[in-house]
Motif scaffolding. Sequence first.
Motif, PDB file in Angstrom:
ATOM      1  N   ASP A 180     104.218   5.241  90.925  1.00 47.19           N
ATOM      2  CA  ASP A 180     104.073   4.041  90.022  1.00 47.19           C
ATOM      3  C   ASP A 180     105.340   4.244  89.041  1.00 47.19           C
ATOM      4  N   SER A 181     106.274   3.351  89.214  1.00 47.15           N
ATOM      5  CA  SER A 181     107.471   3.086  88.080  1.00 47.15           C
ATOM      6  C   SER A 181     107.255   2.989  86.705  1.00 47.15           C
ATOM      7  N   ASP A 182     105.941   2.053  86.308  1.00 53.45           N
ATOM      8  CA  ASP A 182     105.521   1.898  85.138  1.00 53.45           C
ATOM      9  C   ASP A 182     104.814   3.056  84.606  1.00 53.45           C
ATOM     10  N   TRP A 183     104.724   3.969  85.147  1.00 53.09           N
ATOM     11  CA  TRP A 183     103.891   5.425  84.974  1.00 53.09           C
ATOM     12  C   TRP A 183     104.800   6.753  85.089  1.00 53.09           C
ATOM     13  N   ASN A 184     105.746   6.553  84.978  1.00 54.08           N
ATOM     14  CA  ASN A 184     106.981   7.512  85.038  1.00 54.08           C
ATOM     15  C   ASN A 184     106.853   8.340  86.746  1.00 54.08           C
ATOM     16  N   ASN A 185     106.490   7.406  87.656  1.00 56.28           N
ATOM     17  CA  ASN A 185     106.695   7.762  88.835  1.00 56.28           C
ATOM     18  C   ASN A 185     105.473   8.663  89.414  1.00 56.28           C
ATOM     19  N   LYS A 186     104.223   8.494  88.844  1.00 52.79           N
ATOM     20  CA  LYS A 186     103.106   9.155  89.093  1.00 52.79           C
ATOM     21  C   LYS A 186     102.307   8.603  90.061  1.00 52.79           C
ATOM     22  N   THR A 187     102.031   9.478  91.156  1.00 56.15           N
ATOM     23  CA  THR A 187     101.277   9.010  92.219  1.00 56.15           C
ATOM     24  C   THR A 187      99.764   9.024  92.084  1.00 56.15           C
ATOM     25  N   PRO A 188      99.057   8.703  92.908  1.00 55.49           N
ATOM     26  CA  PRO A 188      97.241   8.705  92.554  1.00 55.49           C
ATOM     27  C   PRO A 188      96.982  10.457  92.518  1.00 55.49           C
ATOM     28  N   LEU A 189      97.807  11.362  93.214  1.00 55.65           N
ATOM     29  CA  LEU A 189      97.573  12.655  93.060  1.00 55.65           C
ATOM     30  C   LEU A 189      97.674  13.230  91.706  1.00 55.65           C
ATOM     31  N   HIS A 190      98.678  12.722  91.212  1.00 53.73           N
ATOM     32  CA  HIS A 190      99.158  13.178  89.718  1.00 53.73           C
ATOM     33  C   HIS A 190      97.845  12.970  88.756  1.00 53.73           C
ATOM     34  N   TRP A 191      97.629  11.571  88.722  1.00 59.11           N
ATOM     35  CA  TRP A 191      96.423  11.256  88.222  1.00 59.11           C
ATOM     36  C   TRP A 191      95.248  12.081  88.295  1.00 59.11           C
ATOM     37  N   ALA A 192      94.888  12.255  89.590  1.00 54.29           N
ATOM     38  CA  ALA A 192      93.615  12.836  89.716  1.00 54.29           C
ATOM     39  C   ALA A 192      93.587  14.215  89.397  1.00 54.29           C
ATOM     40  N   ALA A 193      94.825  15.102  89.385  1.00 49.01           N
ATOM     41  CA  ALA A 193      95.065  16.306  89.021  1.00 49.01           C
ATOM     42  C   ALA A 193      94.618  16.480  87.591  1.00 49.01           C
ATOM     43  N   ALA A 194      95.331  15.447  86.902  1.00 48.00           N
ATOM     44  CA  ALA A 194      95.459  15.281  85.317  1.00 48.00           C
ATOM     45  C   ALA A 194      94.201  15.323  84.944  1.00 48.00           C
ATOM     46  N   LYS A 195      93.162  14.365  85.570  1.00 48.64           N
ATOM     47  CA  LYS A 195      91.849  14.151  85.238  1.00 48.64           C
ATOM     48  C   LYS A 195      90.837  15.130  85.518  1.00 48.64           C
ATOM     49  N   GLY A 196      91.305  16.320  86.511  1.00 45.48           N
ATOM     50  CA  GLY A 196      90.471  17.123  86.959  1.00 45.48           C
ATOM     51  C   GLY A 196      89.439  16.764  87.936  1.00 45.48           C
ATOM     52  N   GLN A 197      89.999  15.828  88.728  1.00 46.87           N
ATOM     53  CA  GLN A 197      89.030  15.468  89.763  1.00 46.87           C
ATOM     54  C   GLN A 197      89.310  16.129  91.064  1.00 46.87           C
ATOM     55  N   THR A 198      88.669  17.221  91.304  1.00 45.33           N
ATOM     56  CA  THR A 198      88.853  18.255  92.335  1.00 45.33           C
ATOM     57  C   THR A 198      88.598  17.315  93.596  1.00 45.33           C
ATOM     58  N   GLU A 199      87.590  16.559  93.762  1.00 40.40           N
ATOM     59  CA  GLU A 199      87.264  16.249  95.101  1.00 40.40           C
ATOM     60  C   GLU A 199      88.060  14.869  95.388  1.00 40.40           C
ATOM     61  N   VAL A 200      88.441  14.407  94.282  1.00 43.52           N
ATOM     62  CA  VAL A 200      89.512  13.019  94.607  1.00 43.52           C
ATOM     63  C   VAL A 200      90.887  13.613  94.875  1.00 43.52           C
TER      64      VAL A 200
END
Length: 182
Positions: free
Chosen positions: A31-51
Amino acid sequence: MTELHQAAAAGDYDLVQEIVKRNKCNPNQKDSDWNNKTPLHWAAAKGQTEVVRILIENGARSCLRTDNGWTPAHFAAESGKLPVLRYLHSVRAPIDMVDCSGDRPIRIAEIYGHRDCVQFLEKAETECRDHRRMALLKGLPLDETDDDWEEERREVDQQKRARSQKKLCFVSTKKKDKCESP
């Protein structure tokens, strides 16, 4: 931000599972609007291990980097998400990569005071390097390089070198002018 990015950031396991099973979104979309974060980056940051698990099982690459060079491990380390770090390590994710500032996830965990993550990463980094050496010796493939990010880094480095060259030429010309003045 795609629907998958939003679901991963919210920790909506069921929606993430539905999206990836139907191949509705690329799990590696940056996502270029969010510094090229992927869904995996978001899930890792939020601590969503199952995601994180369902994304990786459905093709998400744990080596992809944001524009500042952060991997999902950097984000998990920043927010002190030890279970995510443990999972990433268990699937042989590169948890010792250096970002644009020269920081590895262990340094990020240190900065934010996540001692449990630091202790884990001290051992896990060694295991990660050992695995990398063994894979290279055996000729096994490793998924540790984000080619797009690497190309961008090369371009940035070339631009920096070109600017430095211009500055050196300018300074050199000015010094020469001063030296030649009576």
